[in-house]
Design a protein around this motif. Structure first.
Motif, PDB file in Angstrom:
ATOM      1  N   GLU A 380       0.904  -1.229   0.045  1.00 51.45           N
ATOM      2  CA  GLU A 380       0.222   0.013  -0.074  1.00 51.45           C
ATOM      3  C   GLU A 380       0.839   1.213  -0.039  1.00 51.45           C
ATOM      4  O   GLU A 380       0.568   2.223  -0.596  1.00 51.45           O
ATOM      5  CB  GLU A 380      -0.996   0.020   1.263  1.00 51.45           C
ATOM      6  N   TYR A 381       2.196   1.102   0.940  1.00 48.58           N
ATOM      7  CA  TYR A 381       2.871   2.419   0.619  1.00 48.58           C
ATOM      8  C   TYR A 381       4.212   1.993   1.114  1.00 48.58           C
ATOM      9  O   TYR A 381       4.533   0.601   1.848  1.00 48.58           O
ATOM     10  CB  TYR A 381       2.455   3.576   1.798  1.00 48.58           C
ATOM     11  N   VAL A 382       5.256   2.619   1.010  1.00 51.63           N
ATOM     12  CA  VAL A 382       6.577   2.204   1.192  1.00 51.63           C
ATOM     13  C   VAL A 382       7.310   3.446   2.166  1.00 51.63           C
ATOM     14  O   VAL A 382       6.615   4.598   1.763  1.00 51.63           O
ATOM     15  CB  VAL A 382       7.603   1.511   0.260  1.00 51.63           C
ATOM     16  N   PHE A 383       8.545   3.440   2.822  1.00 54.20           N
ATOM     17  CA  PHE A 383       9.298   4.478   2.867  1.00 54.20           C
ATOM     18  C   PHE A 383      10.701   4.617   2.416  1.00 54.20           C
ATOM     19  O   PHE A 383      11.008   3.367   2.415  1.00 54.20           O
ATOM     20  CB  PHE A 383       9.392   4.666   4.368  1.00 54.20           C
ATOM     21  N   MET A 384      11.051   5.690   1.671  1.00 50.25           N
ATOM     22  CA  MET A 384      12.293   5.622   1.066  1.00 50.25           C
ATOM     23  C   MET A 384      13.596   5.895   1.800  1.00 50.25           C
ATOM     24  O   MET A 384      14.718   5.746   1.503  1.00 50.25           O
ATOM     25  CB  MET A 384      12.497   6.793   0.031  1.00 50.25           C
ATOM     26  N   ARG A 385      13.283   6.064   3.339  1.00 51.59           N
ATOM     27  CA  ARG A 385      14.448   6.112   4.478  1.00 51.59           C
ATOM     28  C   ARG A 385      13.968   5.426   5.534  1.00 51.59           C
ATOM     29  O   ARG A 385      12.826   5.247   5.848  1.00 51.59           O
ATOM     30  CB  ARG A 385      14.574   7.701   4.616  1.00 51.59           C
ATOM     31  N   VAL A 386      15.066   5.212   6.201  1.00 50.36           N
ATOM     32  CA  VAL A 386      14.668   4.473   7.547  1.00 50.36           C
ATOM     33  C   VAL A 386      14.298   5.535   8.550  1.00 50.36           C
ATOM     34  O   VAL A 386      14.804   6.605   8.713  1.00 50.36           O
ATOM     35  CB  VAL A 386      15.927   3.577   8.155  1.00 50.36           C
ATOM     36  N   PRO A 387      13.477   5.211   9.432  1.00 49.19           N
ATOM     37  CA  PRO A 387      12.827   6.358  10.163  1.00 49.19           C
ATOM     38  C   PRO A 387      13.897   6.942  11.426  1.00 49.19           C
ATOM     39  O   PRO A 387      14.537   6.145  11.719  1.00 49.19           O
ATOM     40  CB  PRO A 387      11.625   5.568  10.877  1.00 49.19           C
TER      41      PRO A 387
END
Length: 668
Positions: A380-387
């Protein structure tokens, strides 16, 4: 036709070097069988029983009892030496105290750091005592040293009993009985109690060390490794075999040799006694990985930089797991739950992610390639960086938090382009000529299967057109032919170009798209999807891809630009809209650098590095160390801008912005 050995008694059979691809060994008894260097690709060993034949097991147990008895005797000797503390002779008393101190040191260090460390400290202690003392006391201490040096053999003996799946109490009881018997028989003048006590204490100590070793305590890995090696002698051997796609579901695998095997996508679900094998340097050497393979449960686990190449984690629960820096190349992750998994710098060359769930995964710099299978990925969604604490959901895609990827959209969004024709236009871009020339190239070379997949505006009047090509296409020839045609078309009058465009609606549509791209401040496109700030995706195996990923200067520029934006977002906004602060001034400077048509890509990257340094320093602009950093960065930027023409917009921006930035750092 594949051979069928299912349910057969194959104890001790020799299959060395044979081609047994897809053979069926399910439910077979393969104890003591030799599969060294055999081809067992796709073989079925489900519910098979590997390990030692009975005669080998009996022999090894007898050896372990012999070692137990020897160890018991040596501990009894130690007990006798300690009992000399109560002897009437002073030299003997000193020797007894020395032995006791040495044993205490040995016990303490061994329990805390392992047998190897314990023996090392023990040897140093004895060497010091020998160098420092004289007389009978030293002789006794040396005797004690000899005893302790061999006493730890019982730890191995008990560990062997563990590895052989016999009761520890048996070996321990035998060792204790032998020790007591020898102690009583050999004791003199009141030393019986000391010898018996020494044998008892030593037995308990060795049982504890053995138990910790077989439970996987890394401090006692030496004991465990030797024990497992001993217990696998004469067991089932897969050494050097090719076990690609082999199935060991619910197989019993104790005392089995897997050294130097090829274990690509081998299946281990619910395999028994996988911790009693000789793993060599394969991924089976890691206890946490073995547990994951057997149970399929890896939620919240940390596999940082683990070599998991070729591992089979089909349908595994890997939610919230960390694979930062891990190698998952050629792994089977079909239908695995990787939701919220950290895949930063994870290598995924040839990995099968078919049907996997990647919703909420962190894919910073992950290493997908053109062989990574993304069909049917659920996301559904992803993150391009580690939080981080400051930014718990960095660079979410899609950008709108109310939107999610529809079925199949993620693969289309993220799938890398590895065989592209890059057509870079840097002088007087003519959208009509580009559209006509590309259409002509596609018609003249249908075998190249040309398809525009991305375009990127560079500066104010430069554009990169990227087209996917068929494997093996001669991109050098295609590029030369294209630009020959393009340059000729540029020389035509507008009316002549319009006549050509009117003949083909595709050409007209492409011309309009290029015109739109040139009119935007920043523009990336891939297929029908507009994209921005995607430089964090690392695509290995491609030297041709730029603007999206890779190791070229354009990728570096995109990466540092994204990092600068992250650093700027961490700065506070100006309180007065009419008085820009550090964040606002640096944002203007960043845009001026990126849009500069005079600054080469390498120098743009260097300039953006200095802007990032200023952004980091801007968190505490009044600290002396931060001011020094800012002063250095401003000096570097002035040096970079010095070589530009006076008419360059970046020079004007630098002359305006740098003094204002310096003032906010207290450097004016």
């Amino acid at each position: 036709m594949a051979l069928d050995f299912s349910g057969q008694n194959l104890r001790g059979r020799n299959f060395k070097g044979q081609d047994l691809a897809d053979a069926n060994f399910s439910y077979a008894d393969i104890r003591g069988a030799n599969f060294t260097n055999a081809n067992l690709t796709g073989a079925n060993f489900s519910h098979a029983k590997a390990g030692l034949q009975r005669r080998w097991a009996i022999f090894l147990v007898l050896v372990s009892w012999l070692l137990s008895g020897l160890s018991g005797f040596l501990w009894a000797v130690n007990g006798y030496f300690v009992s000399l503390i109560f002897d009437s002779k002073l030299d003997n008393q000193i020797g007894g105290w020395i032995t006791l101190i040495v044993l205490i040191v040995f016990f303490f260090v061994t329990i805390r750091q392992g047998i190897a460390a314990g023996l090392g400290v023990f040897a140093v202690t004895i060497a010091f005592l020998v160098a420092a003392g004289t007389g009978n006391a030293i002789f006794i201490a040396a005797a004690a040293a000899f005893a302790v040096a061999f006493a730890f053999a019982f730890a191995f003996a008990v560990a062997f009993a563990f590895a052989l799946a016999f009761a520890v109490a048996v070996a321990g009881a035998v060792a204790g009985a032998v020790a007591v018997a020898i102690a009583v028989a050999g004791a003199v003048a009141g030393a019986v109690a000391g010898a018996v006590a020494g044998a008892g204490v030593g037995t308990l100590f060795n049982i504890y060390i053995s138990w910790r070793a077989m439970k996987g305590d890394e401090k006692h890995s030496l004991v465990r490794n030797i024990a497992v090696t001993f217990a696998a002698t004469g067991g089932t051997s897969f050494r050097g075999a090719n076990l690609t796609n082999a199935d060991f579901t619910q197989a019993t695998l104790k005392s089995t040799d897997f050294r130097n095997t090829i274990l690509i996508c081998s299946r281990w679900h619910q395999a028994k006694m996988l911790d009693r094998i000789r793993p060599g340097s394969t991924y089976l050497q890691n206890s946490q990985v073995r547990q994951l393979l057997v149970t399929g449960q890896g939620q919240d686990k940390n596999f940082y930089r683990e070599n998991l190449r070729g591992i089979n984690l089909q349908s595994a629960n890997l939610a919230d797991a960390s694979f930062i820096g891990a190698d998952l190349s050629e792994a089977n992750l079909q239908d695995a739950d990787l939701s919220r998994a950290k895949l930063k710098q994870t290598q995924l060359d040839g990995t099968d992610l078919t049907g996997a769930n990647l919703t909420g995964a962190f894919i910073e710099d992950w290493g997908i390639t053109n062989t990574t299978k993304l069909h049917g990925v659920r996301c559904e969604y992803v993150f391009m960086r580690v939080p981080t604490k400051e930014d718990p959901d960095p660079l979410r895609k899609p950008d709108n938090k109310r939107e999610v990827f529809a079925d199949g959209d993620f693969a289309n969004f993220i799938k890398p382009i590895f065989d592209t024709l890059d057509l870079y236009h840097n002088q007087g871009v003519d959208p009509r000529a580009i559209a006509i020339a590309f259409n002509n190239l596609a018609e003249n070379h249908p075998e190249a299967e040309l398809e525009i997949v991305a375009m990127e505006k560079r500066g104010n009047d430069k554009i990169l057109l990227r087209a996917k090509t068929a494997t093996g296409s001669d991109k050098s020839q295609l590029s030369a032919e294209y630009f020959d045609d393009y340059n000729q078309l540029k020389a035509l009058s507008q009316s002549q170009q319009l006549l050509l465009i009117e003949k083909d609606s595709y050409v007209n549509d492409l011309k309009n798209m290029l015109t739109t791209a040139l009119g935007q401040p920043k523009f990336y496109t891939q297929g029908d999807t507009n994209m921005s700030d995607i430089s964090g995706i690392n695509i290995e195996g491609s030297s041709n891809v730029s603007g999206i990923a890779g190791n070229n200067s354009i990728a570096n520029l995109g990466t540092i630009s994204g990092n600068v934006s992250i650093a700027l977002n961490q700065l506070p906004d100006a309180t007065d809209a009419e008085k820009p602060g550090i964040k606002e001034l640096l944002s203007q400077l960043q845009d001026a650098i990126i849009q500069s048509t005079y600054l080469p890509e390498e120098e743009k990257t260097e300039a953006l590095e200095q802007v990032k340094a200023l952004a980091e320093a801007g968190k505490n602009p009044q600290e002396s160390t931060k001011q020094k950093t800012a002063k250095t960065a401003i000096t570097m930027l002035k040096g970079i801008f010095t070589g530009l023409p006076a008419v360059a917009s970046l020079v004007e921006a630098g002359n305006k912005l740098l003094p204002a930035i310096a003032k906010l750092f207290g450097l004016a």
